[in-house]
Design a protein around this motif. Structure first.
Motif, PDB file in Angstrom:
ATOM      1  N   THR A 298       1.015  -1.325  -0.018  1.00 39.32           N
ATOM      2  CA  THR A 298      -0.117   0.040  -0.085  1.00 39.32           C
ATOM      3  C   THR A 298       0.898   1.622  -0.346  1.00 39.32           C
ATOM      4  O   THR A 298       0.701   2.746  -0.008  1.00 39.32           O
ATOM      5  N   ASN A 315      -1.226  -6.111   3.563  1.00 34.92           N
ATOM      6  CA  ASN A 315      -1.077  -5.612   2.321  1.00 34.92           C
ATOM      7  C   ASN A 315      -0.897  -4.486   3.179  1.00 34.92           C
ATOM      8  O   ASN A 315       0.637  -3.146   2.275  1.00 34.92           O
ATOM      9  N   ASN A 316      -0.794  -3.210   4.061  1.00 35.92           N
ATOM     10  CA  ASN A 316       0.137  -2.271   4.925  1.00 35.92           C
ATOM     11  C   ASN A 316       1.890  -2.315   5.385  1.00 35.92           C
ATOM     12  O   ASN A 316       2.506  -1.400   5.396  1.00 35.92           O
TER      13      ASN A 316
END
Length: 478
Positions: A298, A315-316
């Motif tokens: 991200t 996804n961070n």
């Protein structure tokens, strides 16, 4: 009369044939090739080596030393598992004992020679046995050792102390090294392909690592064994010892399998922050970070996941490098040249050798950089900015270099903690722990059935070693 003579001759002929059958050799006619009467040593060795994979790819110790954080499910990083079963390891040890016994017994040793010289089969099985037992006692402490694997005569084996196990393993390694001969290496050897020179290097590296583990518990024996082993241990990155995987699913890298089903393991904030250092989250100070982890999807930056909590938005955060989790045949390290150099640097600092600790420290970092594919210029810049000052520097850099070598790193962290030199690593246990742990685990508890299956000996071990929990500090690390 003629009929009578014909009948008599017929009876005599049948009698002769029946009596002759007692001496006829029908060769292999009555032997079932699918059910041999003796164990075949080659597949026993292959299967034993394959079991190394489960040990070196285990997730839990990589969480203990905070290379990784969990994704959504955080129980593992909060030390949920208390009891760990040793039965699988004793099954491996029984297979290795079978190899040794078949090659030692004069009645069977001739038939096993087609799988390599008797001496080299015995040596390889012994070295591998020591590697497994070394890892086991570093996890549990006291274990059945000298009386183990003899169920026909003793179903209640005594638990030996960690000190006794280490002494016994040193003896086994020395005998294995003396046993190796110029004959053929063992068949079924998927680790070194029968190369006995590599088995010697493996044995000496195990011995060197074990010797340094004694730096607090028994430095006198540690120094002696270290100096016996150092010249025969790994001496270049080309000699790194690792498990080779295949792209096919029945023997591929377990990390790839894990990420095929769920993205659950993230690089921890502890590790990422340490390697970013004085740099930034796109240009970290330590050039190994881009080789060890990927940019977060991200943000396209290096972001470590908070340790010991749930991290659902995976996804961070940065994942383990795709060169490990997306590559089925990516090897996993067992021992490396950088580890040996750091051990030599520490031995020099302890006064065990006359080598130069600072020089070896620099060489160890460079070896780690090369192992991870960092170019020489970037490695040199990092080394120049991070000079050696004391053993705490070795502890920190060794922790970085052992990335993804969970059990090995966990043992080293406990040893450095015992000597108050782990401060630069700075690991802190999460706030909400499970299994009644009070800090980062110091050992694994025995299986939940151990106290019932071998009650008297279990109780003796607990009374001598300490409570059967995650907090009891083992002899090596006191």
């Amino acid at each position: 009369m003629k009929k009578y003579n014909q009948f008599t001759l017929f009876i005599v002929a049948i009698t002769f044939l029946l009596s002759a059958c007692e001496n006829v050799d029908f060769g292999d006619t009555n032997i079932d090739p699918n059910n041999p009467s003796l164990a075949v040593t080659a597949p026993l060795l292959t299967n034993s080596i394959r079991e190394m994979s489960a040990y070196i790819s285990q997730t839990t110790p990589n969480l203990y030393v905070q290379y990784l954080s969990n994704g959504q499910y955080d129980e593992e990083s909060r030390y949920e598992t208390l009891n760990w079963d040793t039965d699988g390891y004793y099954g491996i040890l029984l297979d290795l004992k079978t190899i040794i016994d078949l090659n030692t017994n004069p009645e069977t040793s001739t038939s096993t020679q087609i799988y390599g010289s008797n001496a080299n089969q015995i040596a390889a099985a012994t070295i591998l046995r020591v590697w497994f037992l070394h890892g086991m006692t570093d996890r549990w402490g006291y274990l059945p050792y000298r009386e183990a694997l003899d169920a026909d005569n003793n179903i209640y084996p005594k638990y030996d102390s960690q000190e006794a196990i280490y002494n016994g393993l040193f003896d086994e390694l020395d005998k294995a090294l003396e046993t190796i001969d110029s004959g053929a290496g063992p068949k079924g050897d998927i680790l070194f392909d029968g190369n006995m020179s590599r088995w010697k290097t493996f044995a000496n590296t195990i011995k060197l690592v074990m010797a340094l583990r004694l730096s607090k518990a028994n430095p006198t024996i540690g120094k002696e064994k270290f100096n016996e082993a150092v010249s025969g241990a790994i001496s270049s990155n080309s000699q790194n010892i690792y498990y080779t995987y295949l792209t096919e699913d029945n023997n591929d890298n377990p990390w790839q399998d894990r990420f095929e089903s769920r993205k659950d393991y993230l690089v921890s904030d502890v590790f990422v922050k340490a390697l970013i250092g004085s740099g930034t989250n796109v240009a970290p100070e330590d050039p190994r970070l881009p080789k060890m982890a990927d940019l977060a999807e991200t943000s396209s930056t290096y972001v470590g996941a908070p340790y010991g909590v749930s991290n659902s938005n995976t996804n961070n955060y940065s994942f383990i490098t795709k060169d490990i989790i997306k590559k089925g045949d990516a090897p996993l390290m067992i021992y490396t040249y950088s580890e040996v150099l750091f051990a030599r640097a520490e031995a020099a600092a302890l006064g065990w050798t006359s080598e130069n600790a600072s020089t070896l420290y620099n060489e160890a970092i460079m070896a780690s950089m090369k192992q991870w594919g960092v170019n020489t210029a970037d490695a040199t810049t990092y080394i120049t900015a991070n000079p050696y000052s004391n053993v705490s520097d070795i502890a920190y850099e060794k922790w970085v270099s052992l990335y993804m070598q969970g059990y090995n790193s966990w043992a080293e962290w406990r040893r450095f903690k015992a000597s108050d030199t782990e401060d630069r690593i700075g690991l802190i246990a999460p706030a909400n722990l499970l299994s009644n742990a009070t800090g980062i685990p110091q050992r694994h508890a025995y299986s939940s059935t151990a106290q019932f299956l071998n009650e008297a000996n279990y109780n003796t071990a607990i009374s001598e070693q300490g409570e059967d929990d995650l907090d009891t500090i083992l002899w090596l690390f006191k």
